[in-house]
Design a protein around this motif. Sequence first.
Motif, short mmCIF file in Angstrom:
data_model
loop_
_atom_site.label_atom_id
_atom_site.label_comp_id
_atom_site.label_asym_id
_atom_site.label_seq_id
_atom_site.Cartn_x
_atom_site.Cartn_y
_atom_site.Cartn_z
N SER A 135 0.33 -12.05 1.54
CA SER A 135 -1.09 -12.12 1.16
C SER A 135 -1.54 -13.57 0.98
O SER A 135 -2.65 -13.94 1.38
CB SER A 135 -1.34 -11.33 -0.12
N LEU A 136 -0.67 -14.42 0.41
CA LEU A 136 -1.06 -15.82 0.23
C LEU A 136 -1.10 -16.57 1.55
O LEU A 136 -1.89 -17.51 1.72
CB LEU A 136 -0.11 -16.52 -0.75
N SER A 137 -0.25 -16.18 2.50
CA SER A 137 -0.31 -16.80 3.83
C SER A 137 -1.66 -16.54 4.47
O SER A 137 -2.29 -17.45 5.03
CB SER A 137 0.82 -16.25 4.71
N GLU A 138 -2.14 -15.30 4.37
CA GLU A 138 -3.46 -14.98 4.93
C GLU A 138 -4.57 -15.68 4.16
O GLU A 138 -5.54 -16.18 4.74
CB GLU A 138 -3.66 -13.46 4.89
N LEU A 139 -4.42 -15.72 2.83
CA LEU A 139 -5.44 -16.36 2.00
C LEU A 139 -5.54 -17.85 2.30
O LEU A 139 -6.63 -18.42 2.36
CB LEU A 139 -5.10 -16.14 0.52
N LEU A 140 -4.41 -18.47 2.53
CA LEU A 140 -4.39 -19.90 2.80
C LEU A 140 -5.09 -20.23 4.11
O LEU A 140 -5.75 -21.27 4.23
CB LEU A 140 -2.93 -20.39 2.83
N LEU A 141 -4.98 -19.35 5.07
CA LEU A 141 -5.65 -19.59 6.36
C LEU A 141 -7.17 -19.51 6.22
O LEU A 141 -7.90 -20.21 6.93
CB LEU A 141 -5.16 -18.58 7.39
N THR A 142 -7.64 -18.65 5.32
CA THR A 142 -9.10 -18.49 5.18
C THR A 142 -9.70 -19.40 4.12
O THR A 142 -10.80 -19.92 4.30
CB THR A 142 -9.43 -17.03 4.84
N ARG A 143 -8.98 -19.63 3.02
CA ARG A 143 -9.53 -20.42 1.91
C ARG A 143 -9.17 -21.91 2.00
O ARG A 143 -9.82 -22.73 1.37
CB ARG A 143 -9.05 -19.86 0.58
N ARG A 144 -8.07 -22.22 2.68
CA ARG A 144 -7.60 -23.60 2.92
C ARG A 144 -6.94 -24.25 1.71
O ARG A 144 -6.08 -25.11 1.88
CB ARG A 144 -8.75 -24.51 3.38
N PHE A 145 -7.27 -23.87 0.51
CA PHE A 145 -6.82 -24.59 -0.68
C PHE A 145 -6.39 -23.56 -1.72
O PHE A 145 -7.21 -22.97 -2.40
CB PHE A 145 -7.97 -25.46 -1.18
N VAL A 146 -5.07 -23.34 -1.83
CA VAL A 146 -4.53 -22.31 -2.72
C VAL A 146 -3.50 -22.94 -3.65
O VAL A 146 -2.63 -23.69 -3.20
CB VAL A 146 -3.87 -21.15 -1.92
N SER A 147 -3.60 -22.62 -4.93
CA SER A 147 -2.63 -23.09 -5.92
C SER A 147 -1.82 -21.91 -6.43
O SER A 147 -2.40 -20.91 -6.86
CB SER A 147 -3.32 -23.78 -7.09
N GLY B 103 -13.14 -25.72 -4.73
CA GLY B 103 -12.48 -25.21 -3.54
C GLY B 103 -11.15 -24.56 -3.80
O GLY B 103 -10.62 -23.83 -2.95
N GLU B 104 -10.57 -24.78 -4.99
CA GLU B 104 -9.23 -24.27 -5.29
C GLU B 104 -9.29 -22.76 -5.56
O GLU B 104 -10.12 -22.28 -6.32
CB GLU B 104 -8.67 -24.98 -6.51
#
Length: 969
Positions: free
Chosen positions: A164-176, A291-292
Amino acid sequence: MTGRAAARTDKVLPAPPHTQAGARPGTVSFGSFRVDHARRLLLRDGEPVRVGSRALDLLIALVDRAGDVVGKHELLDVVWKGVVVDEAAVRVHLASLRRALGDGRDGARYIVNIPGRGYSFVAPIARDEPKAHPPQAEPPVARSIGPVPAPSRAPIGRDHVIGSLSELLLTRRFVSVVGAGGIGKTTVAAAIAQRLRSEFGDDNVVFVDFGAVSEPELVLGAITSAVGCAVGGADPFAELLTFLDEKRMLIVFDSCEHLVDQTSQLAGKLYQRAPSVHMLITSRESLRVEGETVHLLSPLAYPADEKPTAAEALATPAVQLFMDRAAFSGFHGELTDGDAPVVAEICRRTDGIALAIELAASRVGTYGIHGVASLLAGNMELSLTGRRNVVARHRTLEAMLDWSFNLLAEDERRILCRLSVFVGLFTMEAACSVAGDGEQDAAVAATLASLVDKSLVWVQPEGEGVFYRLPDMTRAYARGRLDESDTSGSIADRHARYFAALFKAIALEHGAYTDIGRYVPHIGNVRKALEWSFSSDDRHAIGVELAADSAPLFLGLWLLTESSHWARRALEVAKGVSDLPRREVRLLEALAVSTMHTLGNTQEVRNAIERGLNLSDTEGGGLTQLRLLAGLNLFLTRLGDFDGALAAAKRSGAIAAKSGTPGDRVIAEWILAAAYHMAGDQAAALDHCERGFMLEANVGQLEINLFGYDHHLRAELARARALSLRGAPVAASQLVLEAMDRASRSSLPGDYSMAAAHGIPVLLWSGSVDQSGEHIERLLAHAERHALKSHAAAALVLRGERLLLLGESPAGLETLREALNMLVRERFHMIIPAASRSLAEALAQCGNHGEAAATVDGAISSATKMSQRFYLPDLLRTRGEILLRGPSPDVEAAEAAFRSSIELARDQSATAWELKAAVPLARLLLQQGRDAEAQALLGSIYEAHPEKDGTRELTEAAHILRRAPREPD
């Protein structure tokens, strides 16, 4: 691992010679090989040679000093900068490098070992130096940047999060990814980066380990070096942006918590001005910039059940991780059902934190599962060491927590240490009261919020409230720090006084059990406060107050042994420190309830109840007296003193009438209903039941829990039993099935045991052998699980009675003998007459007529002596049947016994028991040719039944009544 390597783990070491400022190597050639420094490639005849990253670093280091001897420790410092490894790593990677070079084949010699000194590159080399570049504005950082670390084993329990975080990172660009130390943030980040290599390309996924960076001014240099940007101008960040322009790249910022200000500024700017760059952050707190998207990484789930099976335990990722790492420690066994609860407790104690689980599991090969549990019980978890090839802060839990603690401000350290006094959950109010030092609550609250942000304190919603807790490992660490200070005693005193004041304010009275969920989170802290209070004479007053005011909490959670312990402890000192009789009354009630359910119907129980009643008379507490009278009624009923129990019930009626409150009147009506039922007046029992239910309908349904039982449930059972005896077996059976079902969902174990012990007889009276079997075995298991010995004995009686109905007389006889012995030991005289009656029947069925007659006669004599009129109709009916079964049937005595049974049953309004004796008497009359008399006898009793089927006796009576009467001779 060497101490030398460990000591330098967290320092930023000088860059390797080949990357020093001003030394910008191009390529170096030797034989058919060429090393391209800029592209980090080893080429043979122009074609890339597959060689590991560490092996290539070794080659570059040796080639740069060709002809010199380079020591092992020097190679470790250059190649494994910031990472703790064993010297054997040099040998392993050099062996791999030699194979790639073909060293030693066809006379080729490149790298030689100089025993005791190190290694030397001995082949001739040719250098192709690059054009000069301007000096760098910032020196590069340690070699802990660049390639993404490949996990040594697949992450366990994190597949969904990684996906799920891999997909989120592609769409949101900035994940902590934010979470407590050791929870697995780096493992998850590395797995995400590996998964996204195909999306970004190998060269466009980089990893920056900020754990090896200690100076804020080196943060930008770490990022530029990782992405491969050569910085030489006055504005390094502008150059970085130019370099990243239109580059689609994933950058992992790992372990940012100690550099959160610098990394947050850079990450925020990169998000805004480098739209093709994706950033994955790991930290113990979020960066809190535009953006985070923050993902709070949860601990690994562990079994919720305290006693899971092996299959249930292995269904949780925490146990899976434990067993996986245990296997690598040398443990080769399978998880058994016996060991599963132990492993589950280890995972619970470690709060599902991956590092803590791994450290514990790493000792299983040596100590075994139970041995590791013992280590943790001795608070050894903080000092267990893990793998040597990890950074120092992850080698022990203590080192990990030292890392976090040292990053805190002084006020955060002080508050964290003081919060360690709490056990389990605590509220913001409690934190401000106990951990503050004269500060305004807002200041403590702000510090607590900061500790939450840093993942050192966890937030846990409970119902409508919000609670906080320290993970167990963090609490143990902080507690050690607190104990080193001179404030430990004063903080413990504040803690005890806070909870004494809290429960005094709550003033748990009637209805406390129904709302017990609000107070459950406090139980650990109440225990801690009681232990502290009773540990010194000068604190006893606090302990007495808290023990009395929190007693309903222990009772409501069915912590009976603890309840009796604290009640006794408080009563020992109460007279010297408390002048409030109501607290003593509450302690006496707690002692009576808990002792009755754990030790049986002892004299101590009666003494406590009567002492409490005397004190409550002085205080004039109507509700308190009602509770104690309910207890006295239960106690005397269990002892078989049904007249005494009825007298106690009548006293409760008088008190309720005096108070006039609807709730009190409902309680009194239901106590009276149960008392009249056992005293042998079924009409009165039903009357008081219905009055209670009608009163309740006007005030709303009440869940009145007194002396460990729901009295609404008790009234329902009394109504069902009375209905059955009044001739409505089908309706009664349905009522008890519904009551048992509701009771099975009660939080009080006593409710189901009471419902089953008194409800199953209704099923057996109606002959429901199949339906009763499941409930009997469930009751027995339930009673044994909760140490309810009296009800375990009752379950055995019921099992024996069912065996008799099934025709399994020998087994029934053996079971009933065992049950009677248990009943006598537990002084559960309430059902001894029923058990004796069944035993007599079993003896008769087995042919032991003399013993059967003696047993039933003894039961009749005892019941008569104790005024247990309730059982006399059934005992007399059984006596009549035994008299007819013997080798020399006594018909006259049998008929007299049947007629006495019918008469006593009629006096009790127990129509069913009238019929139960009338049927064998009618059979006897028919055998004597007295058909008309038989039919006349049965007719009126049968017609008095509101239901005409549902029992064997009703069926047989109908059959007899259908026979035409014989004409007299």
